[in-house]
Design an enzyme around this catalytic site. Structure first.
Site: not given
Ligand code: AMP
Ligand code: MG
Length: 467
Positions: A83, A85, A117-118, A168, A244-245, A254
Site C-alpha cells: 500500500g 506507505g 518514515d513516509g 506525480r 506492485d510496481n 515507480d
Molecule cells: P517501492 O520500493 O517504492 O516500490 O515501495 C515498496 C513499498 O514500500 C510501498 O508500499 C511503499 O509505500 C513502501 N515504502 C517505501 N519507502 C517508504 C518509506 N520511506 N516510508 C514508508 N513506506 C515506504
Molecule cells: Mg512501488
C-alpha cells in the site's frame, strides 16, 4: 487558481483505500515545476500554489487525500499488505487527453507505512523526475513528474538528507498488486469492482467484449509486452519489477533503483539488493510473464465460473506472452535498425547484432550504426560487428541513416551525469540538474557532454531502493 478534482477511485471503490492527510512541510521550496505538463493538465498554477500544494504544506481546494491499498510479490515473495506507505493521492484531473491521478510521494506516514518514515530525500525524487521525463521524451509510456518541492525537513537515511515531495501524474495507480491485495483476502467482489473500474478507465472498448475480464487480461498483456520491449530498446533496467510496481495502464511506474545500461551486457544489474540478478536487463521479459501470471491468478474467478476452465484459459494466455513479447521486441529492433517493412531474416539480423555488440555502448552503437568511423572506437574488438554491418546495410537500404537517427536517442540519463546532478542538488545547486534535464528532454539531439559514456574512473554503478 482552483484545480477541479474528481475522485472516481474513492467514489467507485470503497474499502480499497484509507483517507489520510499528507504531512505539512515546514519550509517548502520549489525545486522544479513541469510547466508544459501543468499546461496540458489545464493547471495554470502560480509558483506559490505549486510550492504549497505539491509539498503538503497546504491542501489544494477539492483534494481528498487517500492512501491506496495494494499487495505485491517483492523479489518473488508475497507481501499481502504494502500500500501507499509514503504517498497520497490528491485526486484526479480530467482533461481532453484523459483522466490523470495527481499523487504526492514522500508526503508522510500512512497506515501502510510499516517501519518506514513516509518520507523521501531530494535525490531520489529528482531522479524519478529526470528519468520519467526522459522516458516521456523518448516516447515510452510512463507516469510523469509535475514538481519536486524540498520540504525544509531533514530526513535520516545513512546520513541526514534534505527531504522532498514529488508530485506525480499517472493514468492511474492501479497495479498488479492492487488486484492481488483483494484476491489474497478472498474479497472477490472487490477484485471484480477493480476490474470493472480498470476496464472503464483504461480499456473502455472491452466492456462490450464477450468476456470483458479475459479481454482485460489480454489488453494488459499487450500493453506490458509493448512496454518492456521499449525498455529493452533503450537499455533501461527498472531494477525492482515487483508486481506492485507494474501498472495496469501499461505505464512505467515507480522509478527507484532504475538505470540505463552503458556497455551492453545481458546480465547487467544496478540495484544494491538484487543479488541474484532477478531483475537483470535480459531477465525483464521473463519477469513480465511472471508478473502477468500473478495478475491472471488474481482474475481467475472472473475468467470462468469453473476453476478448471479458468485455469485452462489463463494458461493459454500466459503461454502467448513470450511470442507476443518477441514480436514487440522485433518491432522495436526494426525501428532501431531503421528497417522498413518486414523480412523473414530480420529476427536473425536483430539477434546477431546483440551478439556482435556485446561490451560496446548500447546507446551509441545504435546511434552510430551508419557511421563506421564513429562506431569503430566504441568496440574493443570490432570483428563481429564488421561482419554484421554489410548484412545490415544490404537490408536497411537508402535513408537508413536518417531513420536510425530518428529512432535512437543520442542522449540518455547517463549514470555519472545523473549522480553529478543529484549530488549538486542535495548540496543546494540545481544548475547541473536543469542542464541535464534540458538535454534529456530532447533526446534525439546531440548534446555533448551528455552524449558521452561515463569516464572509466566512474566504475561499477550501484543504485538503492526506497530512499
Ligand atoms: P517501492 O520500493 O517504492 O516500490 O515501495 C515498496 C513499498 O514500500 C510501498 O508500499 C511503499 O509505500 C513502501 N515504502 C517505501 N519507502 C517508504 C518509506 N520511506 N516510508 C514508508 N513506506 C515506504
Ligand atoms: Mg512501488
Amino acid at each position: 487558481m482552483a484545480i477541479s478534482f474528481d475522485h472516481s477511485y474513492a467514489r467507485d471503490l470503497p474499502g480499497t483505500f484509507l483517507r489520510v492527510p499528507p504531512d505539512v512541510a515546514p519550509a517548502p521550496r520549489l525545486l522544479v515545476l513541469n510547466r508544459p505538463l501543468a499546461d496540458r493538465l489545464g493547471l495554470a498554477l502560480t509558483e506559490d500554489e505549486a510550492r504549497a500544494w505539491f509539498s503538503g504544506a497546504e491542501l489544494p481546494p477539492g483534494a481528498d487525500p487517500i492512501a491506496q491499498a495494494y499487495a505485491g510479490h517483492q523479489f518473488g515473495g508475497f507481501s499481502p499488505q504494502l500500500g501507499d506507505g509514503r504517498a497520497h493521492l490528491l485526486g484526479e484531473v480530467v482533461t481532453s487527453g484523459g483522466r490523470f491521478d495527481i499523487q504526492l510521494k514522500g508526503s508522510g506516514r500512512t497506515p501502510f507505512s510499516r517501519g518506514g518514515d513516509g518520507k523521501a530525500a531530494i535525490g531520489p525524487m529528482l531522479r524519478e523526475y529526470l528519468i520519467s521525463e526522459f522516458m516521456a521524451a523518448a516516447g515510452v509510456p510512463t507516469t510523469r513528474s509535475l514538481a519536486v518541492v524540498a520540504t525544509g525537513e531533514e530526513i535520516w537515511r545513512e546520513t541526514k538528507l534534505p527531504g522532498a515531495v514529488l508530485a506525480r501524474v499517472a493514468a492511474s495507480h492501479l497495479r498488479v498488486g492492487t488486484f492481488q491485495f483483494f484476491a489474497a483476502r478472498g474479497e472477490q467482489d472487490k477484485v471484480k469492482a477493480l476490474a470493472d473500474y480498470a476496464i472503464a478507465r483504461h480499456y473502455p472498448d472491452l466492456a462490450q467484449a464477450e468476456n470483458p475480464y479475459l479481454a482485460f487480461l489480454d489488453a494488459v498483456i499487450a500493453r506490458q509486452a509493448r512496454l518492456i520491449a521499449e525498455w529493452m530498446g533503450l537499455g533501461f533496467i527498472h531494477g525492482v519489477m515487483n508486481t506492485d510496481n507494474m501498472a495496469i495502464s501499461g505505464e512505467t511506474i515507480d522509478y527507484g533503483p532504475c538505470a540505463f545500461m552503458e556497455g551492453y551486457a545481458p546480465g547487467t544489474v544496478f540495484s544494491s539488493i538484487d543479488h541474484q540478478g532477478r531483475y537483470a536487463y535480459a531477465n525483464q521479459p521473463l519477469i513480465l510473464g511472471w508478473n502477468l501470471a500473478r495478475l491472471a491468478e488474481a482474475l481467475l474467478p472472473l475468467l470462468d465460473p469453473s476453476q478448471d476452465k479458468a485455469i485452462e484459459i489463463a494458461n493459454d494466455r500466459l503461454t502467448g506472452i513470450a511470442p507476443r513479447y518477441r514480436a514487440e521486441w522485433l518491432s522495436v529492433m526494426r525501428r532501431k535498425l531503421g528497417l522498413l517493412g518486414e523480412d523473414d531474416r530480420d529476427a536473425a539480423l536483430a539477434d546477431d547484432v546483440m551478439t556482435a555488440m556485446e561490451g560496446a555502448d548500447w546507446t551509441l552503437t545504435f546511434r552510430r550504426l551508419s557511421d563506421e568511423a564513429a562506431l569503430r572506437p566504441l568496440f574493443d574488438d570490432f570483428t563481429r560487428m564488421e561482419a554484421w554491418l554489410p548484412r545490415w546495410r544490404a537490408r536497411a537500404g537508402e535513408g537508413a541513416a536518417q531513420r536510425v537517427a530518428a529512432a535512437n536517442p543520442a542522449v540518455i540519463p547517463r549514470n555519472h551525469k545523473v549522480e553529478e546532478a543529484l549530488t549538486a542538488a542535495t548540496e543546494g545547486d540545481m544548475a547541473p540538474f536543469h542542464a541535464l534535464l534540458t538535454a534529456i528532454q530532447s533526446p534525439f539531439v546531440e548534446a555533448e557532454p551528455y552524449t558521452l559514456p561515463a569516464p572509466t574512473g566512474f566504475g561499477q554503478y550501484v543504485t538503492f531502493c526506497g530512499t
